[in-house]
Design a protein around this motif. Sequence first.
Motif, mmCIF file in Angstrom:
data_model
loop_
_atom_site.group_PDB
_atom_site.id
_atom_site.type_symbol
_atom_site.label_atom_id
_atom_site.label_comp_id
_atom_site.label_asym_id
_atom_site.label_seq_id
_atom_site.Cartn_x
_atom_site.Cartn_y
_atom_site.Cartn_z
ATOM 1 N N GLU A 63 0.815 -1.217 0.000
ATOM 2 C CA GLU A 63 0.000 0.000 0.000
ATOM 3 C C GLU A 63 0.845 1.262 0.000
ATOM 4 O O GLU A 63 0.391 2.302 -0.461
ATOM 5 C CB GLU A 63 -0.941 -0.009 1.205
ATOM 6 N N THR A 64 2.075 1.181 0.520
ATOM 7 C CA THR A 64 2.911 2.384 0.616
ATOM 8 C C THR A 64 4.280 2.132 -0.014
ATOM 9 O O THR A 64 4.751 0.995 -0.096
ATOM 10 C CB THR A 64 3.137 2.788 2.086
ATOM 11 N N PRO A 65 4.952 3.198 -0.445
ATOM 12 C CA PRO A 65 6.302 3.029 -0.985
ATOM 13 C C PRO A 65 7.276 2.541 0.083
ATOM 14 O O PRO A 65 8.205 1.796 -0.212
ATOM 15 C CB PRO A 65 6.671 4.421 -1.506
ATOM 16 N N GLU A 66 7.052 2.928 1.327
ATOM 17 C CA GLU A 66 7.930 2.481 2.412
ATOM 18 C C GLU A 66 7.885 0.963 2.575
ATOM 19 O O GLU A 66 8.918 0.325 2.804
ATOM 20 C CB GLU A 66 7.548 3.168 3.736
ATOM 21 N N GLU A 67 6.689 0.383 2.451
ATOM 22 C CA GLU A 67 6.560 -1.081 2.533
ATOM 23 C C GLU A 67 7.281 -1.751 1.367
ATOM 24 O O GLU A 67 7.940 -2.785 1.551
ATOM 25 C CB GLU A 67 5.095 -1.491 2.534
ATOM 26 N N ALA A 68 7.178 -1.173 0.178
ATOM 27 C CA ALA A 68 7.849 -1.729 -0.993
ATOM 28 C C ALA A 68 9.363 -1.691 -0.816
ATOM 29 O O ALA A 68 10.061 -2.681 -1.081
ATOM 30 C CB ALA A 68 7.437 -0.983 -2.249
ATOM 31 N N VAL A 69 9.887 -0.571 -0.349
ATOM 32 C CA VAL A 69 11.329 -0.440 -0.131
ATOM 33 C C VAL A 69 11.786 -1.407 0.949
ATOM 34 O O VAL A 69 12.856 -2.029 0.833
ATOM 35 C CB VAL A 69 11.699 1.017 0.219
ATOM 36 N N ALA A 70 10.997 -1.595 2.004
ATOM 37 C CA ALA A 70 11.363 -2.531 3.076
ATOM 38 C C ALA A 70 11.473 -3.954 2.532
ATOM 39 O O ALA A 70 12.384 -4.702 2.916
ATOM 40 C CB ALA A 70 10.348 -2.465 4.209
ATOM 41 N N LEU A 71 10.576 -4.351 1.639
ATOM 42 C CA LEU A 71 10.659 -5.690 1.034
ATOM 43 C C LEU A 71 11.929 -5.845 0.210
ATOM 44 O O LEU A 71 12.617 -6.871 0.291
ATOM 45 C CB LEU A 71 9.445 -5.949 0.145
ATOM 46 N N VAL A 72 12.248 -4.830 -0.575
ATOM 47 C CA VAL A 72 13.452 -4.888 -1.404
ATOM 48 C C VAL A 72 14.690 -4.928 -0.513
ATOM 49 O O VAL A 72 15.595 -5.740 -0.725
ATOM 50 C CB VAL A 72 13.498 -3.703 -2.379
ATOM 51 N N ALA A 73 14.744 -4.078 0.501
ATOM 52 C CA ALA A 73 15.907 -4.033 1.398
ATOM 53 C C ALA A 73 16.087 -5.355 2.137
ATOM 54 O O ALA A 73 17.220 -5.801 2.333
ATOM 55 C CB ALA A 73 15.764 -2.880 2.387
ATOM 56 N N ALA A 74 14.994 -5.991 2.527
ATOM 57 C CA ALA A 74 15.085 -7.267 3.244
ATOM 58 C C ALA A 74 15.649 -8.372 2.356
ATOM 59 O O ALA A 74 16.214 -9.348 2.857
ATOM 60 C CB ALA A 74 13.701 -7.676 3.757
ATOM 61 N N ALA A 75 15.545 -8.222 1.043
ATOM 62 C CA ALA A 75 16.034 -9.241 0.111
ATOM 63 C C ALA A 75 17.481 -9.012 -0.304
ATOM 64 O O ALA A 75 18.050 -9.827 -1.028
ATOM 65 C CB ALA A 75 15.141 -9.289 -1.119
ATOM 66 N N LEU A 76 18.107 -7.924 0.138
ATOM 67 C CA LEU A 76 19.488 -7.658 -0.231
ATOM 68 C C LEU A 76 20.423 -8.677 0.424
ATOM 69 O O LEU A 76 20.165 -9.113 1.551
ATOM 70 C CB LEU A 76 19.894 -6.244 0.210
ATOM 71 N N PRO A 77 21.505 -9.047 -0.244
ATOM 72 C CA PRO A 77 22.465 -9.977 0.357
ATOM 73 C C PRO A 77 23.076 -9.378 1.617
ATOM 74 O O PRO A 77 23.329 -8.162 1.671
ATOM 75 C CB PRO A 77 23.526 -10.157 -0.727
ATOM 76 N N PRO A 78 23.344 -10.202 2.630
ATOM 77 C CA PRO A 78 23.865 -9.671 3.894
ATOM 78 C C PRO A 78 25.250 -9.039 3.776
ATOM 79 O O PRO A 78 25.611 -8.168 4.545
ATOM 80 C CB PRO A 78 23.893 -10.883 4.825
ATOM 81 N N ASP A 79 26.047 -9.456 2.786
ATOM 82 C CA ASP A 79 27.400 -8.923 2.652
ATOM 83 C C ASP A 79 27.490 -7.754 1.674
ATOM 84 O O ASP A 79 28.575 -7.313 1.319
ATOM 85 C CB ASP A 79 28.358 -10.036 2.223
#
Length: 52
Positions: free
Chosen positions: A31-47
Amino acid sequence: MLAASGGPPHRPDPESGYAVFHNGEPVAHTETPEEAVALVAAALPPDLGPAS
């Protein structure tokens, strides 16, 4: 990593707020751009380091 081939990993979706893409296919709607960015950030590699 979630990302659209040749496009941004998230963008406005007139029907559901924001869509998150992987390989050009929508994988989530938020529903919000913040939620979309949080999903993308959570999928980033840890390193993954900072962008330069």
